[in-house]
Design a protein around this motif. Structure first.
Motif, PDB file in Angstrom:
ATOM      1  N   THR A   1       0.731  -1.199   0.129  1.00  0.00           N
ATOM      2  CA  THR A   1       0.069  -0.037  -0.072  1.00  0.00           C
ATOM      3  C   THR A   1       0.988   0.781   0.445  1.00  0.00           C
ATOM      4  O   THR A   1       0.928   2.277  -0.603  1.00  0.00           O
ATOM      5  N   GLY A   2       2.157   0.643   0.440  1.00  0.00           N
ATOM      6  CA  GLY A   2       2.697   2.726   0.904  1.00  0.00           C
ATOM      7  C   GLY A   2       3.844   2.452  -0.272  1.00  0.00           C
ATOM      8  O   GLY A   2       3.938   3.912  -1.314  1.00  0.00           O
ATOM      9  N   MET A   3       3.951   1.778  -1.412  1.00  0.00           N
ATOM     10  CA  MET A   3       4.270   1.651  -2.705  1.00  0.00           C
ATOM     11  C   MET A   3       3.476   1.920  -3.927  1.00  0.00           C
ATOM     12  O   MET A   3       3.931   3.125  -4.546  1.00  0.00           O
ATOM     13  N   VAL A   4       2.095   1.958  -3.077  1.00  0.00           N
ATOM     14  CA  VAL A   4       1.547   1.834  -4.242  1.00  0.00           C
ATOM     15  C   VAL A   4       1.138   4.011  -3.901  1.00  0.00           C
ATOM     16  O   VAL A   4       0.674   4.271  -5.389  1.00  0.00           O
ATOM     17  N   ILE A   5       0.494   3.986  -2.643  1.00  0.00           N
ATOM     18  CA  ILE A   5       0.434   5.545  -2.730  1.00  0.00           C
ATOM     19  C   ILE A   5       1.937   6.243  -2.943  1.00  0.00           C
ATOM     20  O   ILE A   5       2.054   7.457  -4.193  1.00  0.00           O
ATOM     21  N   VAL A   6       3.469   6.484  -3.088  1.00  0.00           N
ATOM     22  CA  VAL A   6       3.857   6.385  -3.774  1.00  0.00           C
ATOM     23  C   VAL A   6       4.246   6.900  -5.213  1.00  0.00           C
ATOM     24  O   VAL A   6       4.522   7.742  -5.619  1.00  0.00           O
ATOM     25  N   LEU A   7       3.880   5.526  -5.810  1.00  0.00           N
ATOM     26  CA  LEU A   7       3.342   5.726  -7.666  1.00  0.00           C
ATOM     27  C   LEU A   7       2.831   6.184  -7.616  1.00  0.00           C
ATOM     28  O   LEU A   7       2.888   7.180  -8.715  1.00  0.00           O
ATOM     29  N   VAL A   8       0.968   6.508  -7.056  1.00  0.00           N
ATOM     30  CA  VAL A   8       0.081   7.439  -6.939  1.00  0.00           C
ATOM     31  C   VAL A   8       0.410   9.187  -7.251  1.00  0.00           C
ATOM     32  O   VAL A   8       0.850  10.153  -8.014  1.00  0.00           O
ATOM     33  N   ALA A   9       1.489   9.022  -6.408  1.00  0.00           N
ATOM     34  CA  ALA A   9       1.941  10.588  -6.137  1.00  0.00           C
ATOM     35  C   ALA A   9       2.951  10.678  -7.251  1.00  0.00           C
ATOM     36  O   ALA A   9       3.688  11.733  -7.367  1.00  0.00           O
ATOM     37  N   LEU A  10       3.822   9.788  -7.558  1.00  0.00           N
ATOM     38  CA  LEU A  10       4.800  10.569  -8.338  1.00  0.00           C
ATOM     39  C   LEU A  10       4.790  11.136  -9.858  1.00  0.00           C
ATOM     40  O   LEU A  10       4.405  11.144 -10.962  1.00  0.00           O
ATOM     41  N   LEU A  11       3.334   9.853 -10.106  1.00  0.00           N
ATOM     42  CA  LEU A  11       2.379   9.968 -11.203  1.00  0.00           C
ATOM     43  C   LEU A  11       2.056  11.391 -11.215  1.00  0.00           C
ATOM     44  O   LEU A  11       2.018  11.976 -12.402  1.00  0.00           O
ATOM     45  N   ALA A  12       1.311  11.919 -10.524  1.00  0.00           N
ATOM     46  CA  ALA A  12       1.220  13.167 -10.250  1.00  0.00           C
ATOM     47  C   ALA A  12       1.721  14.289  -9.758  1.00  0.00           C
ATOM     48  O   ALA A  12       1.488  15.648 -11.189  1.00  0.00           O
ATOM     49  N   VAL A  13       3.109  14.066 -10.209  1.00  0.00           N
ATOM     50  CA  VAL A  13       3.686  15.083 -10.274  1.00  0.00           C
ATOM     51  C   VAL A  13       4.385  14.631 -11.309  1.00  0.00           C
ATOM     52  O   VAL A  13       4.610  16.114 -11.900  1.00  0.00           O
ATOM     53  N   VAL A  14       4.505  14.092 -12.037  1.00  0.00           N
ATOM     54  CA  VAL A  14       4.976  14.162 -13.767  1.00  0.00           C
ATOM     55  C   VAL A  14       3.558  14.897 -14.252  1.00  0.00           C
ATOM     56  O   VAL A  14       4.174  15.075 -15.594  1.00  0.00           O
ATOM     57  N   VAL A  15       2.580  14.164 -13.973  1.00  0.00           N
ATOM     58  CA  VAL A  15       1.460  14.056 -15.004  1.00  0.00           C
ATOM     59  C   VAL A  15       1.507  15.755 -14.694  1.00  0.00           C
ATOM     60  O   VAL A  15       0.574  16.687 -15.440  1.00  0.00           O
ATOM     61  N   THR A  16       0.941  16.741 -13.750  1.00  0.00           N
ATOM     62  CA  THR A  16       1.464  17.875 -13.551  1.00  0.00           C
ATOM     63  C   THR A  16       2.400  18.544 -14.136  1.00  0.00           C
ATOM     64  O   THR A  16       2.227  20.222 -14.949  1.00  0.00           O
ATOM     65  N   PHE A  17       3.622  18.943 -13.799  1.00  0.00           N
ATOM     66  CA  PHE A  17       5.031  19.222 -14.551  1.00  0.00           C
ATOM     67  C   PHE A  17       4.759  18.690 -16.251  1.00  0.00           C
ATOM     68  O   PHE A  17       4.855  19.968 -16.427  1.00  0.00           O
ATOM     69  N   ALA A  18       4.207  17.641 -16.835  1.00  0.00           N
ATOM     70  CA  ALA A  18       3.865  17.469 -17.458  1.00  0.00           C
ATOM     71  C   ALA A  18       2.572  18.794 -18.384  1.00  0.00           C
ATOM     72  O   ALA A  18       3.094  18.787 -19.149  1.00  0.00           O
ATOM     73  N   PHE A  19       1.692  19.072 -17.625  1.00  0.00           N
ATOM     74  CA  PHE A  19       1.054  19.787 -18.235  1.00  0.00           C
ATOM     75  C   PHE A  19       1.554  20.992 -18.213  1.00  0.00           C
ATOM     76  O   PHE A  19       0.588  21.783 -19.255  1.00  0.00           O
ATOM     77  N   PHE A  20       2.195  21.650 -17.023  1.00  0.00           N
ATOM     78  CA  PHE A  20       2.690  23.111 -17.032  1.00  0.00           C
ATOM     79  C   PHE A  20       3.926  23.075 -18.059  1.00  0.00           C
ATOM     80  O   PHE A  20       4.149  24.371 -18.653  1.00  0.00           O
ATOM     81  N   ALA A  21       4.343  22.464 -18.292  1.00  0.00           N
ATOM     82  CA  ALA A  21       5.152  22.284 -19.158  1.00  0.00           C
ATOM     83  C   ALA A  21       4.733  22.946 -20.730  1.00  0.00           C
ATOM     84  O   ALA A  21       5.022  23.231 -21.982  1.00  0.00           O
ATOM     85  N   ASP A  22       3.535  21.984 -21.270  1.00  0.00           N
ATOM     86  CA  ASP A  22       3.085  21.675 -22.299  1.00  0.00           C
ATOM     87  C   ASP A  22       2.346  23.397 -22.744  1.00  0.00           C
ATOM     88  O   ASP A  22       2.446  24.388 -23.518  1.00  0.00           O
ATOM     89  N   HIS A  23       2.387  24.348 -21.400  1.00  0.00           N
ATOM     90  CA  HIS A  23       0.559  25.218 -21.316  1.00  0.00           C
ATOM     91  C   HIS A  23       1.761  26.366 -20.461  1.00  0.00           C
ATOM     92  O   HIS A  23       1.341  27.023 -20.284  1.00  0.00           O
ATOM     93  N   SER A  24       3.133  26.801 -21.282  1.00  0.00           N
ATOM     94  CA  SER A  24       4.338  27.428 -20.578  1.00  0.00           C
ATOM     95  C   SER A  24       4.107  28.318 -21.674  1.00  0.00           C
ATOM     96  O   SER A  24       4.255  28.144 -22.375  1.00  0.00           O
TER      97      SER A  24
END
Length: 168
Positions: free
Chosen positions: A145-168
């Motif tokens: 469960t801890g590993m899944v939470i960490v992976l979901v958090a990393l995925l959220a960070v990557v998606v957020t950076f990818a979103f702002f990288a495309d829209h800046s």
């Protein structure tokens, strides 16, 4: 008494001769268990041996962690600790993990390192592996469960950076 045995006429007749070869070929038990002599040790698969040794390693680690938890009970509190110890029973989990792990380690000496097992060894090996697995399942559930939470958090960070990288 004759009236009670009238249904015997409905049964098929007994065969005086042995069964034909094609019928005997469907006897799966005699293919595995030799008839007329003592059964020889069975070779365990490579994956089974590796899984048992990994289970021993996890069991030893779990025993050490549970022993440390019992020395400082205030160090383990909260939902994760409750799940890992099945409702806050670290001593019970330590007893189960120690019993299963020591049985597996003892059997390793008699089964050529858990590669070949006789019928008697299999009768001990299966429950010992089940006991060890059951005792560490709570700890594994918390880790997964801890590993899944960490992976979901990393995925959220990557998606957020990818979103702002495309829209800046």
């Amino acid at each position: 008494m004759v009236d009670q045995l009238t249904h015997l006429d409905l049964l098929p007749p007994r065969l005086a001769e042995p069964l034909p070869a094609f019928v005997r070929s469907f006897d799966a038990v005699s293919d595995v268990v030799p008839v007329g002599r003592a059964p020889q040790p069975v070779a365990l698969g490579r994956r089974t041996t590796i899984a048992l040794w990994l289970l021993i390693a996890v069991g030893i680690g779990s025993c050490l962690a549970l022993f440390a938890m019992l020395q400082a009970p205030a160090g383990c509190s909260g939902l994760a600790c409750t799940i890992a110890t099945y409702g806050g029973h670290p001593l019970l989990m330590l007893v189960f993990a120690a019993a299963g792990t020591t049985t597996l380690l003892g059997l390793a000496a008699f089964t050529r390192g858990l590669t070949r097992a006789s019928v008697g060894a299999l009768r001990l090996l299966v429950p010992a592996a089940g006991l060890t697995l059951a005792s560490v399942t709570g700890v594994v559930a918390v880790l997964v469960t801890g590993m899944v939470i960490v992976l979901v958090a990393l995925l959220a960070v990557v998606v957020t950076f990818a979103f702002f990288a495309d829209h800046s």
